[in-house]
Enzyme design. Sequence first.
Site, PDB file in Angstrom:
ATOM      1  N   HIS A  57       0.950  -1.262   0.004  1.00 18.88           N
ATOM      2  CA  HIS A  57      -0.046  -0.251   0.106  1.00 18.88           C
ATOM      3  C   HIS A  57       0.831   1.202   0.014  1.00 18.88           C
ATOM      4  O   HIS A  57       1.190   1.840   1.096  1.00 18.88           O
ATOM      5  CB  HIS A  57      -0.863  -0.104   1.194  1.00 18.88           C
ATOM      6  CG  HIS A  57      -1.921   1.080   1.315  1.00 18.88           C
ATOM      7  ND1 HIS A  57      -3.027   0.947   1.936  1.00 18.88           N
ATOM      8  CD2 HIS A  57      -1.956   2.175   0.681  1.00 18.88           C
ATOM      9  CE1 HIS A  57      -3.699   2.031   1.888  1.00 18.88           C
ATOM     10  NE2 HIS A  57      -3.258   2.715   0.922  1.00 18.88           N
ATOM     11  N   HIS A  59       1.593   5.116  -2.335  1.00 18.41           N
ATOM     12  CA  HIS A  59       1.069   6.082  -3.092  1.00 18.41           C
ATOM     13  C   HIS A  59       2.341   6.977  -3.612  1.00 18.41           C
ATOM     14  O   HIS A  59       2.812   7.876  -3.080  1.00 18.41           O
ATOM     15  CB  HIS A  59       0.025   7.354  -2.416  1.00 18.41           C
ATOM     16  CG  HIS A  59      -1.080   6.660  -1.834  1.00 18.41           C
ATOM     17  ND1 HIS A  59      -2.376   6.642  -2.518  1.00 18.41           N
ATOM     18  CD2 HIS A  59      -1.126   6.178  -0.574  1.00 18.41           C
ATOM     19  CE1 HIS A  59      -3.307   6.072  -1.504  1.00 18.41           C
ATOM     20  NE2 HIS A  59      -2.570   5.791  -0.544  1.00 18.41           N
ATOM     21  N   ARG A  61       2.393   8.548  -6.157  1.00 18.69           N
ATOM     22  CA  ARG A  61       1.803   9.851  -6.842  1.00 18.69           C
ATOM     23  C   ARG A  61       2.426  10.021  -8.383  1.00 18.69           C
ATOM     24  O   ARG A  61       1.813  11.363  -8.895  1.00 18.69           O
ATOM     25  CB  ARG A  61       2.614  11.232  -6.343  1.00 18.69           C
ATOM     26  CG  ARG A  61       2.274  11.052  -4.484  1.00 18.69           C
ATOM     27  CD  ARG A  61       0.863  11.188  -4.340  1.00 18.69           C
ATOM     28  NE  ARG A  61       0.744  11.388  -2.970  1.00 18.69           N
ATOM     29  CZ  ARG A  61      -0.355  10.959  -2.353  1.00 18.69           C
ATOM     30  NH1 ARG A  61      -1.272  10.384  -2.856  1.00 18.69           N
ATOM     31  NH2 ARG A  61      -0.198  11.338  -1.005  1.00 18.69           N
ATOM     32  N   LYS A 148      -9.694  -1.476  -5.893  1.00 19.68           N
ATOM     33  CA  LYS A 148      -9.618  -0.811  -4.687  1.00 19.68           C
ATOM     34  C   LYS A 148     -10.995   0.050  -4.504  1.00 19.68           C
ATOM     35  O   LYS A 148     -11.070   0.924  -5.413  1.00 19.68           O
ATOM     36  CB  LYS A 148      -8.418   0.251  -4.637  1.00 19.68           C
ATOM     37  CG  LYS A 148      -8.550   1.239  -3.707  1.00 19.68           C
ATOM     38  CD  LYS A 148      -7.862   1.069  -2.432  1.00 19.68           C
ATOM     39  CE  LYS A 148      -7.973   2.314  -1.395  1.00 19.68           C
ATOM     40  NZ  LYS A 148      -6.787   2.934  -1.076  1.00 19.68           N
ATOM     41  N   HIS A 217      -5.720  -0.397   6.395  1.00 21.61           N
ATOM     42  CA  HIS A 217      -5.593   0.322   7.727  1.00 21.61           C
ATOM     43  C   HIS A 217      -6.618   0.233   8.946  1.00 21.61           C
ATOM     44  O   HIS A 217      -7.247   1.329   9.053  1.00 21.61           O
ATOM     45  CB  HIS A 217      -5.311   1.970   7.174  1.00 21.61           C
ATOM     46  CG  HIS A 217      -5.999   2.498   6.197  1.00 21.61           C
ATOM     47  ND1 HIS A 217      -7.345   2.310   6.085  1.00 21.61           N
ATOM     48  CD2 HIS A 217      -5.576   2.958   5.089  1.00 21.61           C
ATOM     49  CE1 HIS A 217      -7.748   2.901   4.858  1.00 21.61           C
ATOM     50  NE2 HIS A 217      -6.712   3.360   4.006  1.00 21.61           N
ATOM     51  N   ASP A 283       1.077   2.553   3.767  1.00 22.50           N
ATOM     52  CA  ASP A 283       0.158   3.590   3.251  1.00 22.50           C
ATOM     53  C   ASP A 283       0.963   4.912   2.918  1.00 22.50           C
ATOM     54  O   ASP A 283       0.592   6.060   3.548  1.00 22.50           O
ATOM     55  CB  ASP A 283      -0.909   3.886   4.084  1.00 22.50           C
ATOM     56  CG  ASP A 283      -2.120   4.789   3.587  1.00 22.50           C
ATOM     57  OD1 ASP A 283      -2.025   5.102   2.265  1.00 22.50           O
ATOM     58  OD2 ASP A 283      -3.186   4.784   4.263  1.00 22.50           O
ATOM     59  N   HIS A 287       3.004  14.167   1.097  1.00 22.57           N
ATOM     60  CA  HIS A 287       2.364  15.674   0.876  1.00 22.57           C
ATOM     61  C   HIS A 287       3.554  16.500   0.748  1.00 22.57           C
ATOM     62  O   HIS A 287       4.119  16.461   1.964  1.00 22.57           O
ATOM     63  CB  HIS A 287       1.115  16.042   1.431  1.00 22.57           C
ATOM     64  CG  HIS A 287      -0.061  14.891   1.103  1.00 22.57           C
ATOM     65  ND1 HIS A 287      -0.900  15.107  -0.009  1.00 22.57           N
ATOM     66  CD2 HIS A 287      -0.766  13.925   1.994  1.00 22.57           C
ATOM     67  CE1 HIS A 287      -1.840  14.179  -0.013  1.00 22.57           C
ATOM     68  NE2 HIS A 287      -1.655  13.404   1.320  1.00 22.57           N
ATOM     69  N   ALA A 297      -5.510  21.272   4.907  1.00 14.58           N
ATOM     70  CA  ALA A 297      -4.200  20.360   4.286  1.00 14.58           C
ATOM     71  C   ALA A 297      -4.807  19.027   3.894  1.00 14.58           C
ATOM     72  O   ALA A 297      -5.806  18.504   4.422  1.00 14.58           O
ATOM     73  CB  ALA A 297      -3.165  20.237   5.368  1.00 14.58           C
ATOM     74  N   GLY A 300      -2.588  12.565   5.002  1.00 12.37           N
ATOM     75  CA  GLY A 300      -1.302  11.230   4.566  1.00 12.37           C
ATOM     76  C   GLY A 300      -0.187  11.682   5.073  1.00 12.37           C
ATOM     77  O   GLY A 300       0.282  12.857   5.296  1.00 12.37           O
TER      78      GLY A 300
HETATM   79  O1  DOR Z   1      -4.445   9.969   4.473  1.00 10.08           O
HETATM   80  C1  DOR Z   1      -4.645   9.289   3.545  1.00 10.08           C
HETATM   81  N1  DOR Z   1      -3.902   9.840   2.526  1.00 10.08           N
HETATM   82  N2  DOR Z   1      -5.435   8.449   3.236  1.00 10.08           N
HETATM   83  C2  DOR Z   1      -5.969   7.964   2.148  1.00 10.08           C
HETATM   84  O2  DOR Z   1      -6.994   7.313   2.049  1.00 10.08           O
HETATM   85  C3  DOR Z   1      -5.257   8.628   0.664  1.00 10.08           C
HETATM   86  C4  DOR Z   1      -4.049   8.968   1.206  1.00 10.08           C
HETATM   87  C5  DOR Z   1      -3.174   9.618   0.129  1.00 10.08           C
HETATM   88  O3  DOR Z   1      -3.265   9.366  -1.134  1.00 10.08           O
HETATM   89  O4  DOR Z   1      -2.992  10.794   0.206  1.00 10.08           O
HETATM   90 ZN    ZN Z   2      -3.452   4.679   1.179  1.00 10.12          ZN
END
Ligand code: DOR
Ligand code: ZN
Length: 414
Positions: A57, A59, A61, A148, A217, A283, A287, A297, A300
Amino acid sequence: MSILIKNGIVITHKEIFNANIFIKNGKIHSITKDEVKADIIINAEDKIVMPGVIDAHVHFRQPGGKSEDWESGSKAAVAGGVTTVIDMPNNIPPTITINNLIKKKEIIEKSNTLVNYGLHFGVTEDNLEEVKKVIGRDLKRPLVASAKIFMAKSTGNLLVRNLNVIENVVRSSKLVTVHAEDEEIIEKFPSRPKLAAISAISKLLPFANLGKICILHITSIEEAKLASPFYKEVTPHHLFLNSSILSKLGNYAKVNPPLRDEKDRLSLWEALNNNLIDYIASDHAPHLKEDKEKEDAPSGVPGVETMLPLMMNAALNKLISLQKLVELMCYNPSRIFGLKNKGVIEVGADADIVIVDRKLERKVSADELHYKCKWTPYEGMYLKGWPVITIVNGKIAYKDGEFFQIKGNEVIYE
Ligand code: DOR
Ligand code: ZN
């Protein structure tokens, strides 16, 4: 190019033993007590040798975001002992059509990714036919790891409200992963209380016998118990941080689902040790600081590079066993997502291996991590047990702070 990892303490999900591991043509060729001639010999005496971590899991980006890309994300991954990642679909554009999926794969192929990868496919209220084509029940070789579903809005605004849609996706797919927070509850309670998670899991219970579902999560043992018919994921931030840190970190600790209180955090460790959790994934949701500084904000936290050191430190402090760590971070994610030849140290398996110095203590510092976003919620923590060498597909990708030009492959689903 062959490699011999000599005299390490080999840890698998089943056992701990001393052995030499001989790697050739990208695979584990033999596990032996004998001396074998090799092009590269790594002395792993007193070090832990374990399967590379599979982070199911993340991201990263790209395409669409600025807070990470496949080069920076994969550097962070291998420096953190992660050899395979599975990336989420909330990109710009989102991975919700076959066309976008193909384009995303092309982008990754062209990037300098050091890590092996798989992808999750995003579900919408009207893309069932596409879902079937990439992860349908009767496919021999799926194109993605899971379908997902976001039951609540989060970064990217992928949202599925209609339970009939969820039921049909569960019936038609090999595996469904769910961000289980109830949007209706969140509309009434924007703090996203635990009730939102409990309610979303409850709504999925009638589908338990229709197909395989994985709840992402989990934030408390209550959710873990309620979700007993499903696979369950837990993140390092819910295991190591609680909501009190919000007063110090502000929006830097804002994440969905949110950090809970200390009682819930501790309950997750109880859940881990009572086999109520199947795997750990970061996860990793970076950012940029400039966005986290805004009043509204995004949610994540980054985590792919610190996940193994956090868990190693915990295991060395006897919070869980080392074998359990390997089960939760290597073996189970491989088994649940059907990753061929991964998550084990066995003859014939892919040579994805991490060597950990169990005596190396480091202070977590964003300056030394490889995230593009340049911050971490674990800043200043002292952790013992860091990766010193990470081998991906039989090649050294990372060694003592240095990276090597190797190329990660897409995983094969069984
Ligand atoms: O906190 C999170 N950030 N939860 C999510 O479900 C998505 C993730 C993100 O992609 O920033
Ligand atoms: Zn996620």
